[in-house]
Write an enzyme that holds these catalytic residues in place. Sequence first.
Site, PDB file in Angstrom:
ATOM      1  N   CYS A  15     -72.489 -17.404  33.738  1.00 34.90           N
ATOM      2  CA  CYS A  15     -72.421 -18.685  34.604  1.00 34.90           C
ATOM      3  C   CYS A  15     -72.851 -18.364  36.067  1.00 34.90           C
ATOM      4  O   CYS A  15     -73.213 -19.239  36.749  1.00 34.90           O
ATOM      5  CB  CYS A  15     -71.413 -19.643  34.637  1.00 34.90           C
ATOM      6  N   ASN A  27     -72.271 -29.402  33.078  1.00 33.14           N
ATOM      7  CA  ASN A  27     -72.396 -27.767  33.105  1.00 33.14           C
ATOM      8  C   ASN A  27     -73.626 -27.389  32.919  1.00 33.14           C
ATOM      9  O   ASN A  27     -73.837 -27.363  31.560  1.00 33.14           O
ATOM     10  CB  ASN A  27     -71.294 -27.103  32.533  1.00 33.14           C
ATOM     11  N   HIS A  55     -69.893 -23.525  41.295  1.00 31.63           N
ATOM     12  CA  HIS A  55     -70.295 -23.690  39.609  1.00 31.63           C
ATOM     13  C   HIS A  55     -69.639 -24.865  39.352  1.00 31.63           C
ATOM     14  O   HIS A  55     -68.590 -25.199  39.297  1.00 31.63           O
ATOM     15  CB  HIS A  55     -69.927 -22.576  39.052  1.00 31.63           C
TER      16      HIS A  55
END
Length: 334
Positions: free
Chosen positions: A116, A291, A261
Amino acid sequence: MSAHSRPLRILGTGVSTPARWIDSAELDTRFGLAPGTMRARTGVTRRGLEPTRNAAEVSAEAATAALRAAGLRTDDLDALICANASHDQAMPCNAALLHRELGMHRVPAFDINASCIGFLAALDLIGSLLASGRYRRVLLSSCDLASRALDPGDPDTFGLFGDGAAAAVLDAGDDDDERRPALLAARFETWSDAVHACEIPGGGSRLTPARYVGDYRDVCTFRMDGKRLYRTAALHFDRFVAELLDEAGVGLAQIRRVVPHQASRLGMEHIFKRLGLPRDRIEDIFAEHGNQVSASLPTALHHALSEGRLERGDIALLLGTAAGVTLGGAVLRI
């Protein structure tokens, strides 16, 4: 200027537009849930879906937009780097596949994989490559099609993630001003005691189809222990941020905007609470995108830049967590 500082200028950014948006009401119907359940469970109002395009194709859209914003062509680049968490195929690297989509020639292309926070890891590497003179101008792309690896019968993960891509064109700038755009500091820590808390076990040499007894799709499906991920990251978060800011030579009061994030609603709430900043100083696009894995942070950065919430001279704090478990952060002077 911090001893850790390296010149780094963002010339342009771009994002993909998903082939389709799926709102939470549609997922309520699909999973037989009461109206409003999916939104309440995940915090996501809508998420992008790419039913047919591959990651290289989606990345090419974002990359083209970033080049357009920078006023450049592919011929102006010295390197192409992809920082995806997942890939179109085991080999070659996705950067090579994107290279072909963009019609590029000779320019080197390679991948960086840090799940990520691949975009952050790539910024760190690119900052050093630009500072050394190895490259002058780099195109960085992050893309994940999370929907391809989700369990279609699990509403919690299927509702949390979205597909997308984001890209940025980077160089070292052309002035010697102490206030020039720069990567003031970058920091990463991995806590591998939770290495299996977030994973896709199959697809590599450890679990090949020939070595797995059962339905191979089972090990090619995303698995996550969200509570363990959260506990691991939360345990180290305050110290990590303090040390990152110290390396950058700035205090939290000097941060114009935090770009995290967009991991989950719980993760976003943790950032709001621990940093103690007004919410309007933290870029929050989670409800509208979900996400997007590696594309999540650069998509948020693109919106902050393109909508004027970050401007030249501002200092931004970029933060994220990733499978591994890894904490990553960067302090940028825009």
